[in-house]
Write an enzyme that holds these catalytic residues in place. Structure first.
Site, mmCIF file in Angstrom:
data_model
loop_
_atom_site.group_PDB
_atom_site.id
_atom_site.type_symbol
_atom_site.label_atom_id
_atom_site.label_comp_id
_atom_site.label_asym_id
_atom_site.label_seq_id
_atom_site.Cartn_x
_atom_site.Cartn_y
_atom_site.Cartn_z
ATOM 1 N N TYR A 295 -0.797 14.681 0.970
ATOM 2 C CA TYR A 295 0.657 14.680 0.813
ATOM 3 C C TYR A 295 1.348 15.362 1.999
ATOM 4 C CZ TYR A 295 0.063 13.285 -4.101
ATOM 5 O OH TYR A 295 -0.257 12.623 -5.266
ATOM 6 N N PHE B 176 6.181 1.062 -6.709
ATOM 7 C CA PHE B 176 7.174 1.527 -5.731
ATOM 8 C C PHE B 176 8.249 0.482 -5.462
ATOM 9 C CE2 PHE B 176 3.355 4.085 -4.784
ATOM 10 C CZ PHE B 176 3.897 5.347 -5.013
ATOM 11 N N GLY C 269 8.095 -0.760 -10.705
ATOM 12 C CA GLY C 269 6.795 -1.406 -10.521
ATOM 13 C C GLY C 269 5.982 -0.538 -9.588
ATOM 14 N N SER D 247 4.500 8.331 -11.054
ATOM 15 C CA SER D 247 5.614 7.382 -10.907
ATOM 16 C C SER D 247 6.222 7.012 -12.264
ATOM 17 C CB SER D 247 5.169 6.116 -10.168
ATOM 18 O OG SER D 247 5.045 6.355 -8.787
#
Length: 309
Positions: free
Chosen positions: A52, A225, A223, A218
């Site tokens: 990240y 992204f 969907g 998410s």
């Protein structure tokens, strides 16, 4: 805030997790405000990954620098990180896992991870190498618990042929609009129906049977992204109508109801946030305190486009 006892462990965790994949460009003060707001709201679990931030261990380093946790502060937080994704390939080799954890610990300024997840499946995985890495990491005190991310029941069972430690969690993508994990089981055995296609190989039922905690990443994405569904009336008008009405009935925001939809499931899933906004964190925590009725839960499910045969 709901709390869950993760099976086969001594971890008592919040139903909402603060994910820190977007803090690379935040100031120390901004990071402290975000993390402290989450803790004050009842969140006790922080999610990281070595990749990240666009640079190896960058977000972990920013967290470590900004928080500079005292031993007492560290003991109150459950820190989870992930390893196994490299530039252009996946790598669950023993050497890489050991190196990755050392890098995470240094960046985070901590002596141990509460949980280490294998980040996406490595097609070339050798369970014996993973087992050896886990044994060394546990024996050294560097990692206390282990799990996986985005893995199927078969991939988990393969790891278990060699890995001795319980695999506590599996982090997977899940939201109201991206819910094949749940939707396929509702429309099983219906030829020609897209919803009936099994993309998860029975992962939800397997996880409940095996006592593995699912973590939803998410949770607001339409969907893969494709953008958030909350407020998207062009693509998700019926869903937003339902979110608004149910949110008003419970005195929370539509974002909170999107969290409540996941935490309502009896599998006791955790919701991983990716926001850097303190107001959004508070909205999500408030939503986690809502228990949706069956009618409300299924209304959201069908408003998202899924079928109840």
């Amino acid at each position: 805030m709901q709390t869950y006892q993760i099976p086969k462990s001594d971890l008592s965790v919040s139903s909402v997790i603060l994910g820190l994949m977007r803090i690379a460009k935040m100031s120390d003060a901004e990071i402290r405000t975000l993390v402290n707001t989450a803790i004050e709201a009842g969140i006790n679990m922080i999610d990281h990954a070595d990749i990240y931030g666009g640079e190896l261990h960058l977000c972990e380093k920013r967290f470590g620098e900004a928080m500079n946790l005292t031993p007492a502060q560290r003991e109150k937080i459950v820190i989870q990180s992930k390893a196994g994704i490299r530039k252009g390939f996946f790598d669950f080799s023993e050497a890489h896992l050991l190196e990755a954890v050392d890098g995470s610990l240094k960046a985070l300024k901590t002596d141990y991870l509460d949980v280490l997840l294998l980040h996406r499946p490595d097609a070339l995985v050798e369970p014996e190498e993973v087992a050896s890495a886990f044994d060394k990491l546990q024996a050294s005190g560097k990692v206390r618990n282990f799990g996986v991310s985005n893995q199927t029941p078969g991939q988990i069972e393969l790891l278990k042929t060699a890995v001795k430690q319980p695999l506590l969690v599996n982090q997977v993508q899940l939201s109201i609009t991206h819910a094949p994990l749940i939707a396929q089981g509702i429309a099983i055995n219906m030829a020609g129906l897209e919803q009936s296609v099994d993309r998860n190989l029975g992962l939800l039922d397997y996880s409940r049977k095996e006592g593995m905690t699912l973590q939803a990443w998410s949770p607001f994405q339409r969907g893969f992204f494709d953008g958030p569904f909350i407020g998207d009336r062009e693509n998700c008008a019926a869903l937003n109508d339902a979110l608004d009405e149910i949110a008003a009935a419970h005195g929370v925001t539509p974002t909170g109801i999107a969290v409540a939809w996941i935490t309502r499931h009896p599998a006791k899933m955790q919701v991983v946030l990716g926001t850097t906004r303190t107001d959004r964190v508070k909205e999500c925590v408030a939503g986690a305190g809502v228990t949706l009725s069956r009618e409300e839960w299924y209304r959201l499910f069908t408003a998202a486009g899924y079928i109840v045969p």
